[in-house]
Design an enzyme around this catalytic site. Structure first.
Site, PDB file in Angstrom:
ATOM      1  N   GLU A 156       9.465  33.964  29.591  1.00  0.00           N
ATOM      2  CA  GLU A 156       8.908  34.941  30.518  1.00  0.00           C
ATOM      3  C   GLU A 156       7.520  34.423  30.935  1.00  0.00           C
ATOM      4  OE1 GLU A 156       9.471  37.616  32.380  1.00  0.00           O
ATOM      5  OE2 GLU A 156       7.327  37.558  32.805  1.00  0.00           O
TER       6      GLU A 156
ATOM      7  N   CYS B 180      12.579  32.936  24.286  1.00  0.00           N
ATOM      8  CA  CYS B 180      11.961  34.073  24.985  1.00  0.00           C
ATOM      9  C   CYS B 180      11.971  35.278  24.064  1.00  0.00           C
ATOM     10  CB  CYS B 180      12.756  34.367  26.257  1.00  0.00           C
ATOM     11  SG  CYS B 180      12.051  35.690  27.276  1.00  0.00           S
TER      12      CYS B 180
ATOM     13  N   GLU C  22      14.870  23.429  28.810  1.00  0.00           N
ATOM     14  CA  GLU C  22      15.645  23.030  29.982  1.00  0.00           C
ATOM     15  C   GLU C  22      14.864  23.011  31.286  1.00  0.00           C
ATOM     16  OE1 GLU C  22      17.845  26.252  28.663  1.00  0.00           O
ATOM     17  OE2 GLU C  22      19.770  25.261  28.867  1.00  0.00           O
TER      18      GLU C  22
ATOM     19  N   ASN D 279      26.490  35.545  34.816  1.00  0.00           N
ATOM     20  CA  ASN D 279      27.105  34.397  34.166  1.00  0.00           C
ATOM     21  C   ASN D 279      27.350  34.840  32.729  1.00  0.00           C
ATOM     22  OD1 ASN D 279      27.677  31.690  33.525  1.00  0.00           O
ATOM     23  ND2 ASN D 279      26.159  31.054  35.050  1.00  0.00           N
TER      24      ASN D 279
ATOM     25  N   CYS E 145      20.632  30.049  32.483  1.00  0.00           N
ATOM     26  CA  CYS E 145      19.522  30.097  31.530  1.00  0.00           C
ATOM     27  C   CYS E 145      19.915  29.910  30.074  1.00  0.00           C
ATOM     28  CB  CYS E 145      18.835  31.444  31.610  1.00  0.00           C
ATOM     29  SG  CYS E 145      18.541  31.935  33.272  1.00  0.00           S
TER      30      CYS E 145
ATOM     31  N   SER F 184       9.372  34.227  38.557  1.00  0.00           N
ATOM     32  CA  SER F 184      10.266  35.342  38.269  1.00  0.00           C
ATOM     33  C   SER F 184       9.868  36.021  36.972  1.00  0.00           C
ATOM     34  CB  SER F 184      11.707  34.812  38.168  1.00  0.00           C
ATOM     35  OG  SER F 184      12.580  35.866  37.830  1.00  0.00           O
TER      36      SER F 184
HETATM   37  N1  SAH Z   1      11.894  35.804  32.342  1.00  0.00           N
HETATM   38  C1  SAH Z   1      11.969  35.708  33.746  1.00  0.00           C
HETATM   39  C2  SAH Z   1      12.521  34.403  34.298  1.00  0.00           C
HETATM   40  C3  SAH Z   1      13.701  33.757  33.608  1.00  0.00           C
HETATM   41  S1  SAH Z   1      15.352  34.185  33.975  1.00  0.00           S
HETATM   42  C4  SAH Z   1      12.742  36.888  34.312  1.00  0.00           C
HETATM   43  O1  SAH Z   1      13.201  37.705  33.547  1.00  0.00           O
HETATM   44  O2  SAH Z   1      12.805  37.029  35.522  1.00  0.00           O
HETATM   45  C5  SAH Z   1      15.735  33.929  35.630  1.00  0.00           C
HETATM   46  C6  SAH Z   1      16.745  34.951  36.142  1.00  0.00           C
HETATM   47  O3  SAH Z   1      18.054  34.767  35.580  1.00  0.00           O
HETATM   48  C7  SAH Z   1      16.343  36.369  35.784  1.00  0.00           C
HETATM   49  O4  SAH Z   1      16.558  37.206  36.883  1.00  0.00           O
HETATM   50  C8  SAH Z   1      17.306  36.698  34.661  1.00  0.00           C
HETATM   51  O5  SAH Z   1      17.423  38.079  34.495  1.00  0.00           O
HETATM   52  C9  SAH Z   1      18.563  36.006  35.137  1.00  0.00           C
HETATM   53  N2  SAH Z   1      19.577  35.783  34.104  1.00  0.00           N
HETATM   54  C10 SAH Z   1      19.422  35.574  32.783  1.00  0.00           C
HETATM   55  N3  SAH Z   1      20.605  35.453  32.177  1.00  0.00           N
HETATM   56  C11 SAH Z   1      21.545  35.554  33.133  1.00  0.00           C
HETATM   57  C12 SAH Z   1      22.975  35.503  33.138  1.00  0.00           C
HETATM   58  N4  SAH Z   1      23.663  35.312  32.021  1.00  0.00           N
HETATM   59  N5  SAH Z   1      23.608  35.651  34.327  1.00  0.00           N
HETATM   60  C13 SAH Z   1      22.905  35.844  35.469  1.00  0.00           C
HETATM   61  N6  SAH Z   1      21.568  35.894  35.531  1.00  0.00           N
HETATM   62  C14 SAH Z   1      20.897  35.758  34.373  1.00  0.00           C
END
Ligand code: SAH
Length: 347
Positions: A161, A107, A87, A291, A334, A192
């Site tokens: 990641e 991931c 995505e 979410n 995500c 991130s």
């Molecule tokens: N792996 C990296 C980047 C990808 S996720 C990381 O962990 O930062 C980007 C952001 O979305 C991260 O802060 C992650 O924790 C958050 N995220 C993932 N699933 C989510 C969800 N269901 N609701 C809200 N934030 C979420």
């Protein structure tokens, strides 16, 4: 080797091997840096294009696209040459357009609230694939008149990641910020991470101008370890030390992402403990109402509640905002669109 991953020298060698005049090399480099496939390199003779096509391109094509009628956010599903789907999201803001890119297919980090990790990491993305996402978006959504490009900002916050794909991501960062490439300012790029501490220290050296975001999501090791398995390897204290090293070295604030999960990390006492942890650190907290992912069984909070939590932090002198919700109506979170489409394909 794939065309989209090659350095200029590698392109020169590969094109040179087809026995063509030198000026052709320059033409091929220019096309590739725009993410254009050999068959579309219109100023090259047909037979040369056919020869170039014998080497795999290593890019992505748009497989599916959903546009939010609410805010114009576009969710892309890209197809890679091996058939994998991944995505990307284009978000429109008053200051420009931000693209959220993935760095891996799936991931391995296993965060409990995240849809991207449900089936593990299929593979890491190559720099040329990430550059190709940008090129495809620019082609799909041409820049407004007088603007050199559509995309002004990048966040590496899609699936995967980034620091688990370190070398490819750093190569991508170098190329996307270079004058020969898209030439996007490193200051307009955020990375991130879930907090792979040794790689954060490396990133500070390799890409100091990129904004560092760290997914924190809890103030205690107990709750963070429950939500994010990586915390067992690198606990909060180490994550915050690395964040401090980034702020000290770059003079820029670290962004902490904090997903508010109903009954888990969202009370006023949680805000108080979080503020105590972050006191004195040059940082900003980005609050995200979780979410909820069907498979995960964790609750979100309302936006109104997230604003209350934000006020609790501000009252304790911690800079915080609630993240704008973009594309929630088109499964912007995500891993959600990819999962939906995969489930549809698999029936
Ligand atoms: N792996 C990296 C980047 C990808 S996720 C990381 O962990 O930062 C980007 C952001 O979305 C991260 O802060 C992650 O924790 C958050 N995220 C993932 N699933 C989510 C969800 N269901 N609701 C809200 N934030 C979420």
């Amino acid at each position: 080797m794939y065309w989209m991953d090659m350095t200029e020298q590698e392109i020169a060698d590969a094109v040179g091997a087809f026995g063509v005049p030198k000026f052709r090399i320059k033409q091929v480099v220019e096309w590739l840096r725009k993410g254009v496939r050999p068959k579309d390199m219109t100023n090259l003779p047909k037979d040369l294009r056919a020869k170039l096509e014998t080497i795999p391109f290593g890019g992505a094509t748009i497989y599916d696209k959903r546009v939010s009628p609410k805010d114009g956010t576009i969710k892309y599903l890209f197809e890679l040459e091996d058939g994998n789907l991944v995505e990307g999201v284009l978000m429109r803001y008053s200051y420009g357009n931000t693209v959220c890119l993935s760095t891996q297919v799936g991931c391995n980090m296993g965060c409990r609230f995240c849809a991207s990790t449900l089936e593990g990491c299929v593979r890491s993305l190559r720099p040329g694939e990430m550059l190709s996402f940008l090129a495809e978006i620019e082609r799909d959504e041409p820049p407004a008149e007088g603007k050199p490009r559509t995309v002004t900002n990048i966040v590496l916050m899609g699936s995967g990641e980034p620091l688990d794909n370190y070398d490819n991501v750093v190569t991508f960062l170098r190329r996307v910020t270079s004058e020969q490439g898209p030439n996007i300012s490193a200051r307009n790029i955020s990375l991130s991470t879930c907090g792979i501490v040794p790689k954060i220290y490396r990133l500070i050296e390799d890409a100091p101008h990129v904004t560092l975001s760290i997914s924190l999501h809890a103030h205690s090791n107990e709750v963070r370890s429950e939500l994010m398995p990586i915390n067992k390897a690198y606990p909060i204290e180490q994550v915050l030390e690395a964040a401090k090293a980034y702020a000290d070295k770059t003079g820029r604030r670290v962004v902490f992402e904090y997903a508010l999960i109903g009954g888990k990390n969202d009370s006023e006492a949680d805000a108080d403990a979080l503020a105590a942890r972050l006191r004195g650190l040059l940082c900003h907290v980005n609050l995200i109402p979780l979410n909820p992912v069907k498979e995960r069984g964790l609750d979100g909070v309302t936006r109104a509640y997230a604003h209350r939590f934000c006020e609790w932090l501000e009252a304790r002198h911690i800079s915080a905002t609630v993240r704008r919700e973009m594309g929630a109506d088109i499964e912007g979170a995500c891993g959600q669109l990819r999962r939906r489409v995969l489930n549809e394909i698999r029936g």
